[in-house]
Write a protein that holds these residues in place. Structure first.
Motif, short mmCIF file in Angstrom:
data_model
loop_
_atom_site.label_atom_id
_atom_site.label_comp_id
_atom_site.label_asym_id
_atom_site.label_seq_id
_atom_site.Cartn_x
_atom_site.Cartn_y
_atom_site.Cartn_z
N PRO A 31 0.81 -1.21 0.00
CA PRO A 31 0.00 0.00 0.00
C PRO A 31 0.85 1.27 0.00
N THR A 32 0.32 2.30 -0.64
CA THR A 32 0.96 3.61 -0.65
C THR A 32 0.44 4.40 0.55
N GLN A 33 1.35 4.90 1.36
CA GLN A 33 0.98 5.73 2.50
C GLN A 33 0.59 7.11 1.96
N ILE A 34 -0.62 7.58 2.31
CA ILE A 34 -1.11 8.86 1.82
C ILE A 34 -1.24 9.81 3.00
N VAL A 35 -0.56 10.95 2.89
CA VAL A 35 -0.55 11.95 3.96
C VAL A 35 -0.98 13.28 3.35
N THR A 36 -1.89 13.97 4.04
CA THR A 36 -2.31 15.29 3.57
C THR A 36 -2.11 16.32 4.67
N THR A 37 -1.90 17.56 4.24
CA THR A 37 -1.89 18.70 5.15
C THR A 37 -3.02 19.60 4.70
N PRO A 38 -4.06 19.78 5.49
CA PRO A 38 -4.29 19.17 6.80
C PRO A 38 -4.73 17.72 6.67
N GLY A 39 -4.61 16.99 7.76
CA GLY A 39 -5.06 15.60 7.79
C GLY A 39 -6.59 15.53 7.79
N GLY A 40 -7.11 14.34 7.72
CA GLY A 40 -8.55 14.14 7.77
C GLY A 40 -9.25 14.27 6.43
N ALA A 41 -8.48 14.26 5.33
CA ALA A 41 -9.09 14.32 4.00
C ALA A 41 -9.51 12.93 3.56
N LYS A 42 -10.53 12.86 2.73
CA LYS A 42 -10.95 11.58 2.16
C LYS A 42 -10.07 11.30 0.95
N ALA A 43 -9.42 10.14 0.94
CA ALA A 43 -8.61 9.69 -0.19
C ALA A 43 -9.38 8.57 -0.86
N GLU A 44 -9.69 8.73 -2.15
CA GLU A 44 -10.50 7.73 -2.84
C GLU A 44 -9.88 7.34 -4.17
N LEU A 45 -9.76 6.03 -4.39
CA LEU A 45 -9.27 5.51 -5.66
C LEU A 45 -10.42 5.45 -6.66
N GLY A 46 -10.09 5.36 -7.94
CA GLY A 46 -11.09 5.30 -8.99
C GLY A 46 -12.04 4.12 -8.87
N ASP A 47 -11.60 3.04 -8.21
CA ASP A 47 -12.46 1.86 -8.06
C ASP A 47 -13.37 1.94 -6.84
N GLY A 48 -13.33 3.06 -6.11
CA GLY A 48 -14.22 3.26 -4.98
C GLY A 48 -13.62 3.00 -3.61
N ARG A 49 -12.46 2.35 -3.54
CA ARG A 49 -11.82 2.14 -2.24
C ARG A 49 -11.40 3.50 -1.69
N SER A 50 -11.58 3.69 -0.38
CA SER A 50 -11.25 4.98 0.20
C SER A 50 -10.79 4.83 1.64
N CYS A 51 -10.21 5.91 2.15
CA CYS A 51 -9.79 5.98 3.54
C CYS A 51 -9.69 7.46 3.92
N VAL A 52 -9.46 7.73 5.19
CA VAL A 52 -9.29 9.10 5.67
C VAL A 52 -7.83 9.26 6.08
N THR A 53 -7.18 10.31 5.56
CA THR A 53 -5.76 10.51 5.77
C THR A 53 -5.45 10.92 7.21
N PRO A 54 -4.26 10.50 7.69
CA PRO A 54 -3.25 9.67 7.04
C PRO A 54 -3.71 8.21 6.99
N CYS A 55 -3.47 7.58 5.85
CA CYS A 55 -3.92 6.20 5.66
C CYS A 55 -3.10 5.55 4.54
#
Length: 120
Positions: A31-55
């Motif tokens: 898995p690719t570690q996804i980090v955003t500033t600010p945190g708490g963003a929704k990260a979603e792949l084109g196939d619908g899989r998602s998580c809330v950053t950092p994830c």
């Protein structure tokens, strides 16, 4: 280190043996570690899989993947990854999200304050 989008390594191997091709088995990198500033963003792949950053989300080792990052009050960011055996997906991806509208100073003088206080 390998994961498969299909139901498992044995089934994928059987499909390769029987059909002479992967038949929908997509090799995924760790898995690719996804980090955003600010945190708490929704990260979603084109196939619908998602998580809330950092994830972490698995990005296909070969092919095209779209990652969309969104958070209320911030501009949505969309990133396209084109990966090959020689150009694998990143192990860590860091993004800075931009505010939709910049913040502005606000006069906090109470409405019932004397006029001279409001003009100072």
């Amino acid at each position: 280190m390998w994961a498969l989008r299909s139901s498992g390594l044995k089934q994928c191997a059987a499909a390769v043996a029987l059909l002479g091709g992967a038949n929908g088995c997509v090799a995924l990198n760790g898995p690719t570690q996804i980090v955003t500033t600010p945190g708490g963003a929704k990260a979603e792949l084109g196939d619908g899989r998602s998580c809330v950053t950092p994830c972490a989300l698995p990005i296909a080792r070969e092919g095209e993947t779209r990652l969309t990052l969104s958070k209320v009050g911030f501009k949505t960011l969309s990133v396209r990854y084109v990966t090959t055996a020689l150009r694998p997906p990143p192990r860590r991806a860091k993004f800075e999200l931009d505010l939709i509208a910049p913040t502005v100073p606000v006069d906090a003088t109470p409405l019932d304050a004397p006029r001279s206080a409001a003009l100072q």
